[in-house]
Design an enzyme around this catalytic site. Structure first.
Site, PDB file in Angstrom:
ATOM      1  N   LYS A 113       0.253   0.988 -17.590  1.00 60.71           N
ATOM      2  CA  LYS A 113      -0.578  -0.178 -17.265  1.00 60.71           C
ATOM      3  C   LYS A 113      -1.241   0.040 -15.817  1.00 60.71           C
ATOM      4  O   LYS A 113      -0.701   1.034 -15.241  1.00 60.71           O
ATOM      5  CB  LYS A 113       0.315  -1.565 -17.333  1.00 60.71           C
ATOM      6  CG  LYS A 113       1.393  -1.324 -16.289  1.00 60.71           C
ATOM      7  CD  LYS A 113       2.517  -2.489 -16.651  1.00 60.71           C
ATOM      8  CE  LYS A 113       3.692  -2.194 -15.531  1.00 60.71           C
ATOM      9  NZ  LYS A 113       4.895  -2.927 -15.894  1.00 60.71           N
ATOM     10  N   ARG A 121      10.837 -14.627 -15.772  1.00 62.60           N
ATOM     11  CA  ARG A 121       9.405 -14.406 -15.496  1.00 62.60           C
ATOM     12  C   ARG A 121       8.714 -15.053 -16.869  1.00 62.60           C
ATOM     13  O   ARG A 121       8.033 -15.810 -16.942  1.00 62.60           O
ATOM     14  CB  ARG A 121       9.156 -12.880 -15.306  1.00 62.60           C
ATOM     15  CG  ARG A 121       7.750 -12.736 -14.849  1.00 62.60           C
ATOM     16  CD  ARG A 121       7.346 -11.436 -14.342  1.00 62.60           C
ATOM     17  NE  ARG A 121       7.870 -10.240 -15.302  1.00 62.60           N
ATOM     18  CZ  ARG A 121       7.649  -8.914 -14.858  1.00 62.60           C
ATOM     19  NH1 ARG A 121       6.943  -8.648 -13.847  1.00 62.60           N
ATOM     20  NH2 ARG A 121       7.736  -8.003 -15.924  1.00 62.60           N
ATOM     21  N   TYR A 150      -6.090   2.164  17.442  1.00 66.23           N
ATOM     22  CA  TYR A 150      -6.216   0.457  17.786  1.00 66.23           C
ATOM     23  C   TYR A 150      -4.828   0.053  18.072  1.00 66.23           C
ATOM     24  O   TYR A 150      -3.835   0.423  17.762  1.00 66.23           O
ATOM     25  CB  TYR A 150      -6.627  -0.364  16.083  1.00 66.23           C
ATOM     26  CG  TYR A 150      -8.052   0.105  15.755  1.00 66.23           C
ATOM     27  CD1 TYR A 150      -8.942  -0.292  16.707  1.00 66.23           C
ATOM     28  CD2 TYR A 150      -8.184   0.704  14.730  1.00 66.23           C
ATOM     29  CE1 TYR A 150     -10.213  -0.218  16.041  1.00 66.23           C
ATOM     30  CE2 TYR A 150      -9.513   0.792  14.242  1.00 66.23           C
ATOM     31  CZ  TYR A 150     -10.318   0.634  14.980  1.00 66.23           C
ATOM     32  OH  TYR A 150     -11.755   0.658  14.356  1.00 66.23           O
ATOM     33  N   MET A 184      -8.921   2.360   8.978  1.00 68.33           N
ATOM     34  CA  MET A 184      -9.442   2.217   7.871  1.00 68.33           C
ATOM     35  C   MET A 184      -9.793   3.432   7.010  1.00 68.33           C
ATOM     36  O   MET A 184      -9.498   3.668   5.969  1.00 68.33           O
ATOM     37  CB  MET A 184     -10.596   1.380   7.501  1.00 68.33           C
ATOM     38  CG  MET A 184     -11.565   1.093   6.193  1.00 68.33           C
ATOM     39  SD  MET A 184     -12.821  -0.026   6.318  1.00 68.33           S
ATOM     40  CE  MET A 184     -12.137  -1.555   6.994  1.00 68.33           C
TER      41      MET A 184
HETATM   42  C1  LIG Z   1       5.944  -2.517 -16.181  1.00 62.81           C
HETATM   43  C2  LIG Z   1       7.150  -2.603 -17.199  1.00 62.81           C
HETATM   44  C3  LIG Z   1       8.108  -1.567 -17.545  1.00 62.81           C
HETATM   45  C4  LIG Z   1       7.888  -0.201 -16.657  1.00 62.81           C
HETATM   46  O1  LIG Z   1       8.879  -0.467 -15.575  1.00 62.81           O
HETATM   47  P1  LIG Z   1       9.289   0.676 -14.510  1.00 62.81           P
HETATM   48  O2  LIG Z   1      10.032  -0.069 -13.512  1.00 62.81           O
HETATM   49  O3  LIG Z   1       7.901   1.309 -13.952  1.00 62.81           O
HETATM   50  O4  LIG Z   1       9.879   1.798 -15.434  1.00 62.81           O
HETATM   51  C5  LIG Z   1       8.836  -1.575 -18.579  1.00 62.81           C
HETATM   52  N1  LIG Z   1       8.918  -2.896 -19.246  1.00 62.81           N
HETATM   53  C6  LIG Z   1       7.852  -3.855 -18.963  1.00 62.81           C
HETATM   54  C7  LIG Z   1       8.059  -5.301 -19.458  1.00 62.81           C
HETATM   55  C8  LIG Z   1       7.210  -3.899 -18.020  1.00 62.81           C
HETATM   56  O5  LIG Z   1       6.385  -4.624 -17.427  1.00 62.81           O
END
Ligand SMILES: *Cc1c(COP(=O)(O)O)cnc(C)c1O
Length: 355
Positions: free
Chosen positions: A34, A130, A252, A299
């Site tokens: 993702k 969540r 800065y 930056m």
């Molecule tokens: C992003 C995600 C993972 C992967 O998690 P990592 O900590 O990067 O291994 C696995 N399961 C779900 C549901 C996620 O959203």
């Protein structure tokens, strides 16, 4: 010469890490790519393991379609499923798998008239709070979906809130609650483990794992001994060298004042490239020699201390994270996690290699 800030992405390391994850956990493994492969390039990462990956996981339909358009044929799971009913036809046409995490999604599926039944991952909220169905509602949803015309297959899944803490009571409770809830239900396939659980919680083993961060070579448990290989190496070069006298400051806010006569290297990388501005004293490696940042990250540029590296010159290579400087350590210096550093890497040139 063009700007020398480069993220080298080593796809052979990505493939190696996928094999490590799969072997550690056993069973099948969805590579989580993702957010553009945690900033590494989702299409390139997917192509690097397309002929061996059991599947991929992404956050949304748009991310999945990008992979399909690039010719990826492996299963692809949408981790939040559909956000609205209008996405269902495209999900079916593109042969995507979906997480079902809420009662409203269950009801839509049960009422839907789909061209083909869907492969679904029914998510339980075992304590992260969540997304996911509450345990009290889970068995009924599973029973209603099992064998329904909209449903081809169901994987029972849940996600941990604290798997990176190896002594977490909460994780033990999540595993126990999940197991207790699915007891006696017909669930052939189960998936619990993200990277931290693959590395640290053998009790979470099941038929499917979902490794993310470990595929990119960052160990979420921060253990020293790891078989993982960093995938991204963020490099740039020294573009200017300044000699400042004891008592003078740089950058800065003048937050660094020299306690001795100091040689300062200016490096072409800054927070606009995703280097965290908060990492004011992080490590960096100049032509292989470890040193550290001084002054404020700006930056487009940052400063490194070259006082003890007399051989450093304009054009010297600087590793900001990668093999010598762990992304985990830079993240720690900035009060964040390697996930965020990787996802934020931008503007720099991305160069891919596969050896
Ligand atoms: C992003 C995600 C993972 C992967 O998690 P990592 O900590 O990067 O291994 C696995 N399961 C779900 C549901 C996620 O959203």
């Amino acid at each position: 010469m063009s700007r020398p800030a480069i993220a080298h992405i080593r796809l052979d390391a990505f493939r190696h890490n996928y094999r490590v994850a799969k072997q550690l956990h056993g069973g099948k493994s969805l590579a989580v790519i993702k957010a553009n492969g945690y900033g590494h390039g989702a299409v390139q990462c997917a192509q690097a393991i397309a002929n061996e990956a059991d599947g991929f996981a992404v956050a949304c339909l748009e991310e999945a379609l990008q992979l399909r358009q690039a010719g990826i044929k492996n299963p692809i799971l949408l981790l939040e499923g559909f956000f609205e009913v209008a996405e269902l036809p495209e999900i079916v046409t593109n042969d995507l798998w979906i997480v079902v995490h809420a009662q409203w999604q269950v009801e839509i599926l049960l009422a839907a008239k789909l061209a083909k039944p869907l492969y679904i991952w029914l998510k339980m909220d075992s304590g992260m709070h969540r997304v996911g169905l509450p345990p009290a509602d889970y068995p009924l949803a599973l029973m209603r979906l099992s064998g329904h015309v909209s449903v081809e297959k169901i994987v029972a899944m849940s996600h941990f809130a604290n798997a990176d803490n190896l002594s977490s009571e909460h994780t033990k409770q999540q595993i126990a609650l999940f197991q207790q809830t699915i007891k006696g239900l017909e669930t052939a396939d189960i998936s619990l483990a993200n990277s931290a659980a693959i590395l640290g919680w053998s009790q979470a083993k099941a038929s499917w794992s979902r490794p993310g961060i470990m595929l990119y070579g960052a160990d979420p448990l921060m253990t020293a001994a790891t078989k993982l290989r960093p995938v991204m190496q963020l490099n740039s070069k020294i573009i200017s060298i300044r000699h400042i006298k004891k008592g003078e400051s740089i950058g800065y806010g003048s937050i660094f004042t020299a306690e001795r006569d100091t040689v300062v290297g200016v490096v072409a990388c800054g927070y606009a490239d995703g280097y965290p501005r908060a990492a004011t004293d992080a490590s960096a490696a100049v032509d292989g020699v470890m040193t550290h940042l001084i002054g404020r990250v700006s930056m487009d540029m940052l400063f490194v201390d070259l006082t003890d590296i007399p051989q450093a010159k304009i054009g010297s290579n600087v590793e900001l994270w990668g093999d010598q400087v762990l992304a985990n350590d830079v993240a720690k210096a900035a009060g964040t996690i390697a996930y965020e550093l990787f996802c934020n890497t931008k503007r720099v040139q991305f160069k891919y290699s596969d050896n």
